[in-house]
Design an enzyme around this catalytic site. Structure first.
Site, short mmCIF file in Angstrom:
data_model
loop_
_atom_site.label_atom_id
_atom_site.label_comp_id
_atom_site.label_asym_id
_atom_site.label_seq_id
_atom_site.Cartn_x
_atom_site.Cartn_y
_atom_site.Cartn_z
CB SER A 101 1.07 3.86 -3.93
OG SER A 101 1.75 4.89 -3.68
CE LYS A 109 -7.14 5.76 1.99
NZ LYS A 109 -5.77 5.27 1.50
#
Lengths: 217, 217
Positions: free
Chosen positions: A135, A174
């Site tokens: 993921s 991120k």
DNA sequence: TTGACAACCGAACGAGTGTTCTTTATACTC
DNA sequence: GAGTATAAAGAACACTCGTTCGGTTGTCAA
């Protein structure tokens, strides 16, 4: 500080190579290995220069023994202590869908790291997670990777962080940027992938990524 | 303190002698010197026990090298820290277009790693490269990452290797598979990317990837 | 010019050294 | 008992590696 000016180029190279080699291998190099590294074609010339270095007091030699060579004062008594490893607690597996904090302790051993991977922080300020599944591919992180994070709950623009998104209930890694109007831009590490914009209120920063370790196979 | 109970009398003697010898001489003993000191008549028996000690994690050996022997944790640097770090030579920057071997020495410091990142190999059998640019993205490796490789020139199916392709003149990191007819399949680590088929003759294996280290920012 | 000396090269010798092979003996499991 | 793994010994082999020797080049003082 020792004067290196009296030594020839080659002799300085030999000392430098010796130091690196011993630090890396735990035993001294052979005459031929020194020759190769310092671009001396003849073993006799290496031998010649080694004897010079002995006479000048930089080396100790044990005659007739292979690798019978030792630096009088290794340069690698450097200020930064090389050789110490630190342990970081492995908090658990990261899986999309769970906030990091809820991870239960697994039975995995703590991770051994080198100080430079902690960005100067103390091991107690830091934790590690093992990523499970694919993921995190957009963060250039794959199944099995260990991510080292500093415990933080806010982030500055441009930092790579682990955030938990309340709306979708997932955790991602991120690059975070603060935009106008309380918006936050989450930018994947993978350059071809599109950023994502979320509301500041709905994203909880879990930690700042310090380093990633991948051991193949 | 480590358990010494599992070791035979001889193996304990070997470790003790090793420690003393290195402290006294600055380089490790030979097989025959060990045999003499520990009253083992046959070099092959010393060899046998050394390999045992490697398997048990007490020693690191560098095959075929004289005195290629090193204690994992010398007893002489007592106050036990978490563990020991090893240094690996940083060979240079990897850039698409150059075979790994052609790298000139950069002035970068050697990389500090933890034994588990070397897959049990000796630091001398291993080298590190810093990846420059985004040409390795399909291998899940980004700009600035440090890749630890074992020096090899052949590979078995399924291993991740650095290969230099003669035809295009580039170096890539891929999973390598041997196919029928002397063909080789190069499979990117990124799951959505397509494999590439090349002729066995035109690809030169540079090393097998052991681990990847990414220090963020 | 001559001689002395430092620095270097290439080759060869022989001892040093890791590896492998064969054989023997013991202990354990099926 | 047969088969397997461990521990050990001795010998042989081949490569590693320090050493030595003859020869070359360049510099400098006499």
């Amino acid at each position: 500080m020792r004067k290196l000016e009296r030594l020839s180029e080659r002799q300085q190279n030999i000392l430098r190579f010796m130091d690196r080699y011993v630090a890396a291998n735990g035993f001294p190099p052979t005459i031929r290995e020194i020759g190769e590294a310092t671009e001396i074609n003849s073993t006799s010339v290496v031998n010649y220069n080694l004897n010079k270095l002995v006479k000048l007091g930089y080396l100790i030699r044990t005659a007739t023994k292979s690798r019978g060579l030792r630096l009088v004062k290794p340069m690698s008594d450097r200020p930064v202590r090389a050789g110490s490893a630190l342990t970081v607690e492995l908090r658990g597996l990261i899986v999309a869908g769970d906030p990091v904090e809820s991870f239960t302790d697994t039975n995995e051993d703590p991770v051994e790291v080198v100080p430079s991977m902690l960005g100067g922080y103390d091991p107690s300020e830091v934790f590690a997670v093992r990523v499970k599944g694919d993921s995190m591919i957009d963060a250039m992180i794959q199944d099995g990777d260990v991510v080292i994070l500093k415990r933080v709950d806010t982030a500055r623009s441009g930092e790579m962080v682990a955030v938990w998104l309340e709306s979708t209930g997932e955790t991602t890694l991120k690059y975070l940027f603060h935009e106008e109007g309380g918006k936050i831009r989450l930018q994947p590490a993978h350059p071809t992938m599109e950023p994502r914009y979320v509301n500041a209120r709905e994203c909880r920063v879990q930690g700042r990524v310090l380093s990633v370790i991948r051991v193949v196979k």
